[in-house]
Write a protein that holds these residues in place. Structure first.
Motif, short mmCIF file in Angstrom:
data_model
loop_
_atom_site.label_atom_id
_atom_site.label_comp_id
_atom_site.label_asym_id
_atom_site.label_seq_id
_atom_site.Cartn_x
_atom_site.Cartn_y
_atom_site.Cartn_z
N GLN A 7 0.79 -0.95 0.31
CA GLN A 7 0.00 0.40 0.16
C GLN A 7 0.73 1.64 -0.47
N ALA A 8 2.12 1.02 0.77
CA ALA A 8 2.57 2.52 0.86
C ALA A 8 3.25 2.73 -0.77
N LEU A 9 3.73 1.75 -1.74
CA LEU A 9 4.21 1.55 -2.63
C LEU A 9 3.10 2.67 -3.14
N ALA A 10 2.39 1.76 -3.73
CA ALA A 10 1.31 2.27 -4.76
C ALA A 10 0.53 4.03 -4.10
N SER A 11 0.58 4.12 -2.51
CA SER A 11 0.51 5.30 -2.05
C SER A 11 1.70 6.52 -2.42
N ALA A 12 3.30 5.87 -3.36
CA ALA A 12 3.98 6.74 -3.25
C ALA A 12 4.59 7.25 -4.94
N GLY A 13 3.39 5.98 -5.66
CA GLY A 13 2.84 6.32 -7.27
C GLY A 13 4.63 5.90 -7.73
N LEU A 14 4.87 4.74 -6.94
CA LEU A 14 6.12 3.85 -7.45
C LEU A 14 5.49 1.64 -7.68
N ARG A 15 6.93 1.69 -8.77
CA ARG A 15 6.91 -0.08 -8.62
C ARG A 15 7.62 -0.37 -7.96
N GLY A 16 7.42 -1.83 -7.21
CA GLY A 16 8.07 -2.27 -7.03
C GLY A 16 8.00 -3.65 -6.67
N GLU A 17 9.00 -4.78 -5.72
CA GLU A 17 8.82 -5.86 -5.48
C GLU A 17 8.53 -5.96 -4.05
N VAL A 18 7.83 -6.59 -3.64
CA VAL A 18 7.60 -6.90 -1.93
C VAL A 18 7.80 -8.29 -1.90
N VAL A 19 9.00 -8.79 -1.30
CA VAL A 19 9.74 -10.24 -0.83
C VAL A 19 9.49 -10.36 0.76
N VAL A 20 8.88 -11.24 0.70
CA VAL A 20 8.26 -12.07 2.79
C VAL A 20 9.75 -12.88 3.23
N TYR A 21 10.13 -12.36 3.93
CA TYR A 21 11.33 -13.23 4.84
C TYR A 21 10.61 -13.37 5.99
N PRO A 22 10.32 -14.10 7.16
CA PRO A 22 10.31 -14.11 8.65
C PRO A 22 11.59 -12.94 8.95
N ASN A 23 11.16 -12.50 10.54
CA ASN A 23 12.11 -11.50 10.70
C ASN A 23 13.01 -12.08 11.58
N HIS A 24 14.39 -12.38 10.68
CA HIS A 24 15.26 -12.83 10.62
C HIS A 24 16.46 -12.48 10.40
N GLY A 25 17.47 -12.52 11.53
CA GLY A 25 18.89 -11.70 10.92
C GLY A 25 19.09 -10.26 10.29
N ARG A 26 17.81 -9.66 10.52
CA ARG A 26 18.46 -7.88 10.83
C ARG A 26 17.34 -7.64 9.22
N ASP A 27 18.25 -6.77 8.47
CA ASP A 27 18.13 -5.87 7.57
C ASP A 27 19.16 -7.15 6.52
N ILE A 28 19.92 -7.48 7.42
CA ILE A 28 21.19 -8.53 7.04
C ILE A 28 20.64 -9.73 5.59
N LEU A 29 20.09 -10.80 7.09
CA LEU A 29 19.77 -11.62 5.75
C LEU A 29 18.90 -11.54 4.65
N PRO A 30 17.79 -11.02 5.56
CA PRO A 30 17.17 -10.77 3.84
C PRO A 30 17.56 -9.85 2.31
N PHE A 31 18.56 -8.29 2.99
CA PHE A 31 19.99 -8.63 1.66
C PHE A 31 20.96 -9.71 1.25
N LEU A 32 21.25 -10.18 2.07
CA LEU A 32 22.12 -11.29 0.95
C LEU A 32 21.11 -12.22 -0.08
N GLN A 33 20.01 -12.41 0.58
CA GLN A 33 18.48 -12.73 -0.40
C GLN A 33 19.00 -12.70 -1.18
#
Length: 690
Positions: free
Chosen positions: A486-512
């Motif tokens: 919803q935030a992406l749509a409100s900003a008028g931007l297109r993007g991909e949302v990738v869902v991960y468990p709350n694990h590894g702070r911002d680092i583990l999601p970034f590596l993946q």
């Protein structure tokens, strides 16, 4: 403890080795003398150094306690893609048929023994040691089932393997493990070419063919030469026999063990001429020595890495899980780079490549491990071999031998495994395509980890203001996915949302995400996250300063353009946030040391080496390759418990700059890239030295 006798023997050995290296010998002579010495006096070779044993005896080591079949970052599923219309070389993979029970192995190792028993008993000996190595799609197969070899052939051909080279076990009229090969021969539905490699050494309990504890031995003779060639004639006559210039190919593993290899070759050639086979193409494997094949009336030699190479030892750098580990750890990356750079000799040689090696499964606690093998590293080695080393060779002689298709107990495997899936097969197929010319990055990617959603809106406004053709990827947890979209749509931007468990702070999601983007060909990424640092009063100021220096409208496009113009630029950090490693070092020292050993980077100089505090930066993905090629497990990262320091995520934050420099790339601050004055002489406002 090392005795005086052991130390004296080691000193004598090293002196003899130094003198031996100075002798004016040919490569073949040197190899033969070395092999004879090791056969008779292997106990003179000094043991490898010991790994790190912690004060608690290793009890606090970071062990893979979750499970042995966990997919790692970089796992590649099966995917169907086209091969080049004309293959630039024929890839021949060595194939071990010891995946079915036989009477002799029942007697020697216990009823029902197959290679899988070795494979599944292996345990990790040090942190980052990938054991056990377990099969995926093909499972723990039994080669008595003919469907298995059909599936193997189909899979191999789909990924560009042109032939199998079956190990063949002949002992003076007795054959071992031959029934799958006869089964293949009788199955005309299998279209894949093949050849045989006679493993003409003794079968020993140590699995190395040396003279100790022989289970079944060779009895070489002129009569045995004729009996052997007559027995394998059906394979040589088969329409699928791998041929070089129309001649069926036959390999010998260790020709120097034959009483007279030249006489053997001549007997075989004459017999084949007289029995409707015609001329044959004889090659030997350079596993133990490297004579000119023409000197023994052979047609060619075959490289067999990791043999005949001696990369540096990494044993002393490893954090031991097993304090009694007495194995030898070597650097696979040096093996690959050294062999890939070798010029071809004057005699015919088929180069070899190796996707990895670790025989811990066969030698519990004493394995020889080649660390830091990776699918991309193997792809590069194979690509260089095909497109550079073999470039001057006639097309019909462009063969590359791969060690191996299924040496599971020696860690030399192309078949899918549970850790990385089809990654090595995918790398094989990629290597067959002509290398792509370097191109400048076409667009920037931004990877945002969204935990605090009110901050996300602020970042999206800044992204839109930067007016760049972003590829936007936002990582978040399942409960926040709808709000992020919803935030992406409100900003008028297109993007991909990738869902991960709350694990590894911002680092583990970034590596993946970084691994996937790199595989897809993206080059430059801006890493951001919705940092709030609730344990600090100035957390909002910290975030705004970081993002402003990386994403401000008058900065972002100029920073991206710097990456376009300068291929050596690897990382751009926000000025004022590049700190020495000795800041908050105590809680991270052990994790960083173990992580660097796992990745294969040297120990840092904490008084001079730096890191990007806050973990926001621009980065060229190829500069992160040493980290991505480690293919870390997700279970390496601690579960979230409000930690403010000392986790794996914090350790990775501290090594990013080290990784970039190790990759040969440059790091600059945003101010330096933009030509802005900045003096960084003040104590860091957002942390204290500790």
């Amino acid at each position: 403890m090392t005795t005086l006798k052991d130390r004296l023997r080691a000193a004598v050995y090293l002196a003899l080795r130094t003198g031996f290296r100075a002798l004016p010998l040919s490569e073949g002579q040197r190899d033969r003398l070395r092999s004879r010495f090791l056969d008779r006096h292997s106990d003179w070779v000094p043991p490898p150094p010991r790994g790190r044993i912690e004060a608690t005896g290793g009890d606090n080591a970071r062990r893979p306690l979750v499970r042995a079949d966990e997919p790692a970052i970089g796992h590649v599923p099966y995917r169907s893609e086209a091969l080049p219309q004309v293959l630039p070389a024929t890839l021949v993979a060595f194939y071990l048929p010891q995946f079915h029970p036989i009477e002799q192995n029942d007697a020697w190792w216990g009823k029902g023994f197959t290679e899988w028993r070795n494979v599944t008993r292996a345990l990790p000996q040090f942190e980052g040691h990938v054991q056990p190595r377990l099969p995926a799609d093909l499972g723990f197969y039994d080669l008595r089932n003919p469907q298995i070899m059909r599936e193997q052939a189909s899979l191999a051909q789909e990924y560009g393997i042109g032939a199998f080279c079956f190990y063949y076990y002949w002992f003076s009229g007795t054959t071992l493990l031959e029934s799958p090969l006869r089964q293949w021969l009788a199955d005309d539905s299998i279209e894949m070419p093949f050849c045989l490699c006679w493993a003409n050494e003794n079968w020993a309990r140590r699995w190395d063919g040396r003279g100790d504890d022989i289970l079944i031995g060779q009895q070489h003779s002129a009569e045995d030469d004729i009996a052997f060639i007559a027995h394998v004639a059906d394979y040589l006559r088969d329409r699928r026999a791998l041929k070089v210039e129309g001649k069926p190919m036959l390999l010998v593993y260790r020709p120097h063990l034959l009483p007279d290899a030249r006489a053997t070759a001549q007997r075989w050639r004459q017999w084949c001429r007289e029995h409707d086979i015609g001329e044959i193409h004889l090659a030997y494997v350079q596993g133990f020595e490297r004579p000119d094949p023409r000197d023994i009336d052979f047609d060619a030699a075959v490289e067999f890495p990791p043999n005949m190479s001696n990369p540096r030892s990494l044993t002393a750098d490893q954090y031991l899980i097993n304090p009694d580990f007495h194995g030898d750890v070597r650097d696979w990356r040096e093996l690959a780079s050294e062999i890939a750079a070798r010029p071809l000799p004057e005699y015919p040689l088929y180069p070899g490549v190796n996707p990895g090696w670790d025989n811990e499964a066969r030698r519990s606690g004493r394995g020889r491990v080649y660390l830091h093998a990776s699918p991309r590293g193997y792809r590069d080695w194979l690509s260089t071999t095909i497109h550079q080393r073999l470039a001057p060779v006639q097309p019909e002689r462009r063969l590359v031998f791969i060690n191996a298709w299924n040496e599971w107990a020696e860690g030399a495997v192309l078949e899918p495994d549970v850790r990385l899936g089809h990654a090595y097969l995918d790398a094989t197929r990629q290597a067959l395509h002509a290398p792509l010319a370097h191109s400048a990055p076409a667009r920037p990617c931004v990877v945002i980890h969204a935990w605090y959603l009110d901050v996300l809106g602020e970042l999206l406004v800044d992204l839109r203001a930067a007016a760049l053709p972003w590829r936007i990827v936002i990582t978040t947890t399942p409960d926040r996915q709808d709000a992020v979209e919803q935030a992406l749509a409100s900003a008028g931007l297109r993007g991909e949302v990738v869902v991960y468990p709350n694990h590894g702070r911002d680092i583990l999601p970034f590596l993946q995400v970084a691994e996937r983007l790199y595989q897809e060909g993206e080059q430059v990424v801006l890493k951001l996250h919705t940092k709030r640092s609730t344990h600090r009063r100035d957390g909002e100021d910290w975030r705004r300063e970081l993002t402003g220096r990386l994403l401000a409208a008058d900065r972002a496009s100029r920073i991206f353009d710097a990456f376009v113009q300068d291929p050596s630029l690897g990382l751009v950090a926000p000025e004022g946030h590049v700190q020495r490693l000795d800041y908050y070092w105590g809680a991270n020292e052990r994790n960083v040391g173990a992580l660097l050993a796992r990745i294969g980077l040297p120990a840092p100089d904490i008084d001079h080496d730096t890191f990007v505090a806050g973990s926001m930066f621009w980065v060229r993905l190829s500069a992160l390759r040493p980290l991505l090629d480690a293919h870390l497990y997700r279970s390496l990262f601690e579960h979230e418990a409000g930690q403010v320091d000392g986790t794996q995520a914090h350790a990775i934050e501290r090594i990013v700059s080290l990784v970039v420099r190790h990759a040969g790339a440059d790091e600059q601050t945003a101010a330096a890239v933009l030509g802005l004055p900045f003096t960084d002489g003040q104590p860091y406002a957002y942390a204290r030295k500790g």
